[in-house]
Enzyme design. Structure first.
Site, mmCIF file in Angstrom:
data_model
loop_
_atom_site.group_PDB
_atom_site.id
_atom_site.type_symbol
_atom_site.label_atom_id
_atom_site.label_comp_id
_atom_site.label_asym_id
_atom_site.label_seq_id
_atom_site.Cartn_x
_atom_site.Cartn_y
_atom_site.Cartn_z
ATOM 1 N N SER A 11 4.532 -1.529 3.900
ATOM 2 C CA SER A 11 4.930 -2.867 4.344
ATOM 3 C C SER A 11 5.116 -3.796 3.152
ATOM 4 O O SER A 11 4.334 -3.754 2.204
ATOM 5 C CB SER A 11 3.857 -3.472 5.255
ATOM 6 N N SER A 17 0.279 6.591 2.763
ATOM 7 C CA SER A 17 0.883 7.608 3.634
ATOM 8 C C SER A 17 2.149 8.192 3.014
ATOM 9 O O SER A 17 2.838 7.547 2.227
ATOM 10 C CB SER A 17 1.250 6.992 4.985
ATOM 11 N N GLN A 20 0.816 -1.203 0.000
ATOM 12 C CA GLN A 20 0.000 0.000 0.000
ATOM 13 C C GLN A 20 0.854 1.260 0.000
ATOM 14 O O GLN A 20 1.728 1.408 0.857
ATOM 15 C CB GLN A 20 -0.920 0.015 1.231
ATOM 16 N N GLY A 21 0.587 2.146 -0.942
ATOM 17 C CA GLY A 21 1.299 3.421 -0.989
ATOM 18 C C GLY A 21 0.342 4.576 -0.757
ATOM 19 O O GLY A 21 -0.048 5.285 -1.683
ATOM 20 N N GLU A 71 -15.380 -3.501 5.941
ATOM 21 C CA GLU A 71 -15.119 -3.935 7.309
ATOM 22 C C GLU A 71 -16.415 -4.403 7.968
ATOM 23 O O GLU A 71 -17.411 -3.698 7.984
ATOM 24 C CB GLU A 71 -14.461 -2.776 8.077
#
Lengths: 395, 320
Positions: free
Chosen positions: A163, A131, A128-129, A246
């Site tokens: 990550s 932040s 994931q990019g 979610e």
């Protein structure tokens, strides 16, 4: 209001338990923490086993290859895999729980075909990019720019907390396509293949000592316009779609581990010598641990309430924020109690002979991350106060 | 699994909330408190007519009772509510609200009984059994200045020996234990309601009270207190409902642990929210006139009833 599982849910549990018992003996121990390629292979192999058995994408819609399970079945799945000490979702996390669900809702047919089966089989690892160094809690102020050049976007900027970036195949990335628009209106969601030239990844060592996180530097990285998901400048909305997936299950594995950690702490206290007795003979310590264990039981109940609400309404209400706030606070207190119990033994991240210090000290450090990751507790409190309680937005 | 209020349970909660607001508004409480009978017989029988004490006879379980008692706590409804609920079916007149029943929990250094003047009968739990004794037999002496003016207290200085006081044994063994546990969880339910009520009052005040030219609820230091209060309330409710499920057999959890956990979490929530509720009100929170103080005082009363959070925490720890 009933906490018992239905016959169908118990049947699902039984089948899963039987399957886990049959396959887990062939699954070896997880590789070393910083052996990234081995970890990728391990996590991918486990995902493939889940896929072959029909358990991949447990909560994904059946039409996209998922199991289409109910939120409660998802809970049962997490309970049973944890109980059996099966491998975690690991590197499949972003693909299965974040990028994948977004693609299910927003992607073109071609994009779905190119990615969804690969994610489910464990063939595609995503990162994931989102932040950036200057876009943390205020994510919408992100500045990594994407300039249109023919059929490509040209990306330049810096991402952080990415990550598994060094072993991922794709990155879900948010970029600034209109620097002049209000900050939420100039963002676009792209699929970035991680083998594209111009990407530089530098591991970021966390206070745990691991290098799971990375910084990602982008220098004139060309991404085809065909890799855009949703419209140009509509990326903020696309990114928020994931949240609607979610169903209250996000912290189930965490919760189960913490319940076990709490029981282990009591066990540890019964073995630690204090004067002529054990730490467990200290009523103050027992009382403190009892308070924490009671709160933990309450949070497990809250988890089931959230899942039940999601089953009824399709969404988790304020319970999701409430859970995260209470849980992260509890983990801080539980972790500190463990360190106080261990006294000087808490100075070691390794087990000391018979004493399982490593697990408790490591657990303490992990607890620190929970009140920060995925929205700091301070931001969470603003959200609860403003969106739920209706307090003014003034800072 | 469906751990959410059913439509019927939600309707029950709404009905009791409306009743409490109508029949026991804060103004009413402020007038009657500090008297011997904070609830007069008419108001008490209204609770009986509503069915608060006869839920079991009406085919409802501890879950429904928890939902009802949460709202009674939220509305700061006074009186020996939990003891009377437990006595329904065991003592004539308890179920329909004609007789109020209180509780005596002997404590070595000082035994205090709430609402002794309005309750002719008093429950006593011993290690083995549940007894009732005539309240008068305890020779209770009014404490001049109770902490919680809505829960006046009388001191009992004699040894509390139910058999020697002309008492009647109402239940023993498992049955008595289940009644005690139900008392714990209903007291916890009231505490969860107190936590909710304190939070709602403070949040409403934070929206309207202006300082520095804007509502104080816009300042993060204040809004975070309000958010914390909501967190405490929701966590407490979860624990209370889970304990109620355990007592109703609608859960695989150990009922003993579940009710103690609920008492710990709800008791702490009520105390924390009571305290924060006063804090949000600033100087006005310290006045008798503003109701914020009443929530905190009720929280103290409830924490000290059916075992404090600290004693129940030890029970939870011993089960680890």
């Amino acid at each position: 209001m009933d906490l018992r599982y239905t016959d169908a849910e118990e049947q699902f549990r039984l089948e899963l338990r039987t399957w886990l018992a049959s396959v887990l003996p062939d699954v070896g121990p997880p590789p070393a923490r910083d052996d990234w390629q081995a970890r990728r292979d391990y996590d991918a192999a486990w995902q493939r086993m889940l896929f072959d058995a029909g358990y991949a994408g447990i909560n994904w819609p059946a039409e996209y290859g998922g199991r289409g399970a109910t939120p409660t079945e998802h809970l049962v799945f997490l309970e049973e895999t944890e109980r059996a000490r099966a491998p975690y979702v690991g590197m499949n996390f972003v693909g299965l729980l974040h990028a994948g669900p977004t693609l299910v809702v927003e992607a073109t047919d071609a994009q779905k075909t190119a990615h969804l089966p690969g994610i489910l089989r464990g063939d595609q690892i995503w990162c994931q990019g989102f932040s950036e160094p200057n876009a943390g809690s205020d994510l919408a102020s992100l500045r990594t720019k994407a300039v249109r050049d023919g059929d490509d976007y040209v990306l330049s900027g810096q991402k952080i907390w990415t990550s598994f970036a060094h072993v991922a195949d794709y990155c879900e990335i948010l970029v600034r396509t209109d620097p002049d628009a209000p900050k939420h209106k100039g963002i676009t969601w792209l699929i970035l293949p991680m083998d594209t030239p111009g990407i530089d990844i530098r591991p970021l060592r966390t206070m745990e000592g691991s290098t799971e996180f990375a910084e990602m530097f982008l220098d004139e990285v060309r991404v085809p316009v065909a890799n855009r998901v949703g419209d140009e400048n509509d990326g903020w909305r696309v990114a928020m779609v994931t949240l609607s997936f979610e169903r209250g299950t996000a912290f189930v594995s965490e919760m189960l581990q913490t319940l076990e950690l709490c029981r282990d702490l009591a066990e540890l206290a019964r073995h630690i010598t204090r004067g002529s007795a054990t730490a467990w003979d200290d009523q103050g310590l027992r009382r403190e641990l009892g308070h924490l264990a009671a709160e933990l039981d309450a949070l497990w109940a809250l988890t089931k309430r959230n899942i039940s609400e999601a089953t009824r309404t399709g969404l988790v209400g304020v319970g999701g924020n409430v859970f995260k706030l209470a849980y992260s606070d509890l983990r801080h207190r539980l972790g500190e109690l463990a360190l106080r119990l261990l006294e000087r033994a808490s100075l070691s991240l390794d087990d000391l002979g018979e004493l399982p210090t490593g697990r408790h000290v490591q657990g303490r450090i992990h607890g620190i991350s929970i009140s920060i990751a995925a929205g700091t507790s301070q931001v969470q409190k603003n959200i609860v106060a403003e969106r739920v309680l209706g307090l003014p937005k003034d800072r | 699994m469906d751990f959410w209020l059913t439509d019927e349970q939600q309707a029950l909660a709404d009905m009791v909330a409306a009743f409490a607001a109508d029949r026991f508004p804060p103004e009413h409480t402020a007038v009657t408190e500090d008297t011997d009978e904070v609830v007069n017989p008419t108001a008490w029988s209204a609770l009986g007519e509503l069915g608060v004490f006869s839920l079991t006879a009406d085919g409802m379980g501890v879950r429904e009772a928890a939902v009802v008692f949460e709202q009674l706590g939220r509305g700061l409804v006074p009186g020996p509510l939990v003891a009377t609920w437990l006595a329904a079916g065991l003592i004539d007149g308890a179920a329909d609200g004609t007789v109020a029943v209180t509780l005596c929990e002997p404590q070595p250094d000082a035994t205090l009984v709430e609402h002794a003047a309005m309750a002719p009968v008093c429950l006593v739990f011993t290690d083995e059994a549940l007894w009732s004794v005539p309240t008068a037999s305890l020779r209770p002496v009014r404490v001049e200045r109770p902490l919680d003016a809505g829960a006046p207290v009388w001191q009992v200085t004699d040894d509390v020996n139910p058999a020697g006081l002309g008492g009647t044994q109402l239940a023993s063994g498992e049955e008595a234990l289940t009644l005690w546990r139900t008392g714990v969880v209903l007291t916890a339910a009231m505490a969860a309601g107190v936590a909710a009520g304190a939070g709602e009052l403070a949040t409403a005040y934070a929206k309207e009270r202006e300082q520095f030219g804007r509502p104080i609820g816009g300042f993060q230091a204040v809004k975070h207190l309000c958010a914390d209060m909501l967190v405490h309330t929701e966590v407490a409710r979860s624990a209370v409902y889970a304990a109620a499920c355990a007592l109703d057999g609608a859960s695989d959890d150990d009922p003993g642990v579940a009710v103690s956990a609920a008492k710990v979490v709800a008791g702490e929530a009520a105390l924390a929210n009571g305290r924060a509720g006063i804090q949000v009100h600033g100087g006005m929170g310290f006045t008798w006139e503003v109701h914020a103080q009443r929530y905190w005082k009720r929280a103290v009363t409830l924490d000290a009833t059916f075992g404090t959070a600290d004693t129940h925490a030890l029970r939870v720890a011993d089960a680890l």
